[in-house]
Design a protein around this motif. Structure first.
Motif, PDB file in Angstrom:
ATOM      1  N   TYR A  30     100.086 -28.895 -27.559  1.00 27.99           N
ATOM      2  CA  TYR A  30     100.273 -29.906 -26.513  1.00 27.99           C
ATOM      3  C   TYR A  30      99.228 -29.738 -25.408  1.00 27.99           C
ATOM      4  O   TYR A  30      98.651 -30.712 -24.935  1.00 27.99           O
ATOM      5  CB  TYR A  30     101.687 -29.816 -25.944  1.00 27.99           C
ATOM      6  N   GLY A  31      98.978 -28.505 -25.035  1.00 28.06           N
ATOM      7  CA  GLY A  31      97.973 -28.236 -24.004  1.00 28.06           C
ATOM      8  C   GLY A  31      96.584 -28.690 -24.426  1.00 28.06           C
ATOM      9  O   GLY A  31      95.823 -29.225 -23.617  1.00 28.06           O
ATOM     10  N   LYS A  32      96.265 -28.490 -25.690  1.00 26.23           N
ATOM     11  CA  LYS A  32      94.954 -28.921 -26.181  1.00 26.23           C
ATOM     12  C   LYS A  32      94.853 -30.448 -26.237  1.00 26.23           C
ATOM     13  O   LYS A  32      93.821 -31.024 -25.903  1.00 26.23           O
ATOM     14  CB  LYS A  32      94.689 -28.319 -27.560  1.00 26.23           C
ATOM     15  N   ILE A  33      95.925 -31.096 -26.667  1.00 25.61           N
ATOM     16  CA  ILE A  33      95.916 -32.558 -26.802  1.00 25.61           C
ATOM     17  C   ILE A  33      95.860 -33.233 -25.439  1.00 25.61           C
ATOM     18  O   ILE A  33      95.067 -34.149 -25.225  1.00 25.61           O
ATOM     19  CB  ILE A  33      97.155 -33.037 -27.598  1.00 25.61           C
ATOM     20  N   THR A  34      96.688 -32.785 -24.523  1.00 25.66           N
ATOM     21  CA  THR A  34      96.768 -33.449 -23.207  1.00 25.66           C
ATOM     22  C   THR A  34      95.693 -32.997 -22.242  1.00 25.66           C
ATOM     23  O   THR A  34      95.392 -33.700 -21.284  1.00 25.66           O
ATOM     24  CB  THR A  34      98.151 -33.226 -22.566  1.00 25.66           C
ATOM     25  N   GLY A  35      95.094 -31.838 -22.493  1.00 23.19           N
ATOM     26  CA  GLY A  35      94.058 -31.329 -21.605  1.00 23.19           C
ATOM     27  C   GLY A  35      92.764 -32.120 -21.685  1.00 23.19           C
ATOM     28  O   GLY A  35      91.998 -32.170 -20.729  1.00 23.19           O
ATOM     29  N   GLY A  36      92.526 -32.723 -22.841  1.00 19.02           N
ATOM     30  CA  GLY A  36      91.333 -33.534 -23.024  1.00 19.02           C
ATOM     31  C   GLY A  36      90.027 -32.766 -23.040  1.00 19.02           C
ATOM     32  O   GLY A  36      88.964 -33.348 -23.132  1.00 19.02           O
ATOM     33  N   GLN A  37      90.077 -31.459 -22.960  1.00 15.45           N
ATOM     34  CA  GLN A  37      88.874 -30.628 -22.897  1.00 15.45           C
ATOM     35  C   GLN A  37      88.628 -29.821 -24.163  1.00 15.45           C
ATOM     36  O   GLN A  37      87.565 -29.232 -24.311  1.00 15.45           O
ATOM     37  CB  GLN A  37      88.983 -29.643 -21.712  1.00 15.45           C
ATOM     38  N   PHE A  38      89.604 -29.770 -25.062  1.00 16.25           N
ATOM     39  CA  PHE A  38      89.492 -28.885 -26.210  1.00 16.25           C
ATOM     40  C   PHE A  38      88.434 -29.381 -27.193  1.00 16.25           C
ATOM     41  O   PHE A  38      88.421 -30.532 -27.599  1.00 16.25           O
ATOM     42  CB  PHE A  38      90.831 -28.743 -26.932  1.00 16.25           C
ATOM     43  N   ASP A  39      87.540 -28.483 -27.562  1.00 16.12           N
ATOM     44  CA  ASP A  39      86.506 -28.741 -28.564  1.00 16.12           C
ATOM     45  C   ASP A  39      86.295 -27.430 -29.317  1.00 16.12           C
ATOM     46  O   ASP A  39      85.895 -26.427 -28.725  1.00 16.12           O
ATOM     47  CB  ASP A  39      85.212 -29.198 -27.890  1.00 16.12           C
ATOM     48  N   ALA A  40      86.574 -27.433 -30.596  1.00 17.87           N
ATOM     49  CA  ALA A  40      86.512 -26.210 -31.394  1.00 17.87           C
ATOM     50  C   ALA A  40      85.092 -25.720 -31.641  1.00 17.87           C
ATOM     51  O   ALA A  40      84.910 -24.576 -32.049  1.00 17.87           O
ATOM     52  CB  ALA A  40      87.221 -26.424 -32.731  1.00 17.87           C
ATOM     53  N   SER A  41      84.086 -26.535 -31.392  1.00 17.04           N
ATOM     54  CA  SER A  41      82.719 -26.145 -31.752  1.00 17.04           C
ATOM     55  C   SER A  41      82.256 -24.879 -31.013  1.00 17.04           C
ATOM     56  O   SER A  41      81.596 -24.030 -31.610  1.00 17.04           O
ATOM     57  CB  SER A  41      81.732 -27.290 -31.532  1.00 17.04           C
ATOM     58  N   GLY A  42      82.589 -24.728 -29.749  1.00 14.12           N
ATOM     59  CA  GLY A  42      82.209 -23.516 -29.018  1.00 14.12           C
ATOM     60  C   GLY A  42      82.867 -22.281 -29.587  1.00 14.12           C
ATOM     61  O   GLY A  42      82.231 -21.229 -29.743  1.00 14.12           O
ATOM     62  N   TYR A  43      84.137 -22.387 -29.916  1.00 14.67           N
ATOM     63  CA  TYR A  43      84.880 -21.284 -30.525  1.00 14.67           C
ATOM     64  C   TYR A  43      84.265 -20.919 -31.875  1.00 14.67           C
ATOM     65  O   TYR A  43      84.060 -19.743 -32.184  1.00 14.67           O
ATOM     66  CB  TYR A  43      86.348 -21.690 -30.691  1.00 14.67           C
ATOM     67  N   LEU A  44      83.956 -21.946 -32.668  1.00 11.20           N
ATOM     68  CA  LEU A  44      83.358 -21.720 -33.988  1.00 11.20           C
ATOM     69  C   LEU A  44      81.994 -21.062 -33.878  1.00 11.20           C
ATOM     70  O   LEU A  44      81.674 -20.136 -34.634  1.00 11.20           O
ATOM     71  CB  LEU A  44      83.259 -23.041 -34.754  1.00 11.20           C
ATOM     72  N   GLN A  45      81.189 -21.510 -32.930  1.00 10.63           N
ATOM     73  CA  GLN A  45      79.867 -20.910 -32.715  1.00 10.63           C
ATOM     74  C   GLN A  45      79.992 -19.444 -32.319  1.00 10.63           C
ATOM     75  O   GLN A  45      79.219 -18.599 -32.774  1.00 10.63           O
ATOM     76  CB  GLN A  45      79.084 -21.689 -31.653  1.00 10.63           C
ATOM     77  N   GLY A  46      80.970 -19.140 -31.481  1.00  9.81           N
ATOM     78  CA  GLY A  46      81.201 -17.759 -31.065  1.00  9.81           C
ATOM     79  C   GLY A  46      81.611 -16.883 -32.236  1.00  9.81           C
ATOM     80  O   GLY A  46      81.166 -15.735 -32.358  1.00  9.81           O
ATOM     81  N   ALA A  47      82.448 -17.426 -33.115  1.00  8.03           N
ATOM     82  CA  ALA A  47      82.881 -16.663 -34.287  1.00  8.03           C
ATOM     83  C   ALA A  47      81.719 -16.427 -35.247  1.00  8.03           C
ATOM     84  O   ALA A  47      81.583 -15.337 -35.813  1.00  8.03           O
ATOM     85  CB  ALA A  47      84.023 -17.386 -34.997  1.00  8.03           C
ATOM     86  N   VAL A  48      80.876 -17.439 -35.414  1.00  9.30           N
ATOM     87  CA  VAL A  48      79.695 -17.283 -36.280  1.00  9.30           C
ATOM     88  C   VAL A  48      78.773 -16.214 -35.701  1.00  9.30           C
ATOM     89  O   VAL A  48      78.277 -15.338 -36.423  1.00  9.30           O
ATOM     90  CB  VAL A  48      78.949 -18.627 -36.463  1.00  9.30           C
TER      91      VAL A  48
END
Length: 170
Positions: A30-48
Motif C-alpha cells: 500500500y505504501g508503494k502504491i500510494t506513495g507514487g515514488q516507488f521504482d524498482a530500477s534503483g533497487y535492482l541496479q544496487g543488487a546487480v
C-alpha cells in the motif's frame, strides 16, 4: 506435522501468523502504491552492483538474472512488487487462497534475500514456512473455509459435464 495440518489449535495459531505476515505485506504494498515514488530500477541496479567485486553480497547467478531479465523490465517488476505485496497481504489476512498467497509471499521474500536485503525477510520466510506446512488448516478460519469447497464442487460439476459430453459423442 499432524498437529499443524489437523489441529483446531494450530488453525487458530495460523490466523495470528497469517494476519501478522499479511499486515506486513499489505502495508508495504500500500505504501508503494500510494506513495507514487516507488521504482524498482534503483533497487535492482544496487543488487546487480552488489553481485560483483571481491566480497559480493549477491550471488553472481542472481545478479546476472537481475541484469538480463529484471532491469530491462524494471517497470513490470515495479508493478509486480507493489501489487504483489498488497494482494498477498490482503489474501493472507482474509485467509483466501492461503497456500498460494503464502507461496507467492515466500517467493518475493527469497527474491529480496537473494538481492542482498535482509531486514525482516528471513523472519517472514520462517513464519511463512509454518503457514505453508499447515496446508489447508492455515485457511480453516478464513474465507478458504467456504471458497475452496465451492471451487472443488464447481470443478467436479464441470468434469462431470465434460465426461457426459464425451460419452454422448461416442
Amino acid at each position: 506435522m499432524n498437529f499443524l495440518r489437523n489441529s483446531k489449535i494450530a488453525a487458530g495459531l495460523m490466523v495470528f501468523l497469517r494476519v501478522y505476515i499479511g499486515y506486513q505485506w499489505m502495508v508495504a504494498g500500500y505504501g508503494k502504491i500510494t506513495g507514487g515514488q516507488f521504482d524498482a530500477s534503483g533497487y535492482l541496479q544496487g543488487a546487480v552492483a552488489a553481485s560483483g567485486g571481491d566480497n559480493p553480497a549477491v550471488q553472481a547467478w542472481w545478479g546476472t538474472f537481475l541484469e538480463a531479465v529484471a532491469l530491462p523490465n524494471a517497470e513490470l517488476f515495479t508493478f509486480l512488487v507493489m501489487w504483489g505485496e498488497l494482494l498477498v497481504g490482503m489474501a493472507l489476512i482474509l485467509g483466501i487462497f492461503t497456500n498460494f498467497s503464502a507461496l507467492m509471499g515466500i517467493t518475493m521474500n527469497f527474491a529480496f534475500l537473494f538481492s542482498g536485503t535482509v531486514s525482516t525477510n528471513a523472519q517472514m520466510v520462517l513464519i511463512t514456512v509454518f503457514i505453508i506446512a499447515a496446508g489447508a488448516n492455515a485457511g480453516k478460519y478464513g474465507l478458504d473455509r467456504w471458497v475452496i469447497p465451492f471451487l472443488k464442487e464447481r470443478t467436479t460439476i464441470i468434469k462431470k459435464r465434460k465426461q457426459d459430453k464425451e460419452v454422448a459423442a461416442a
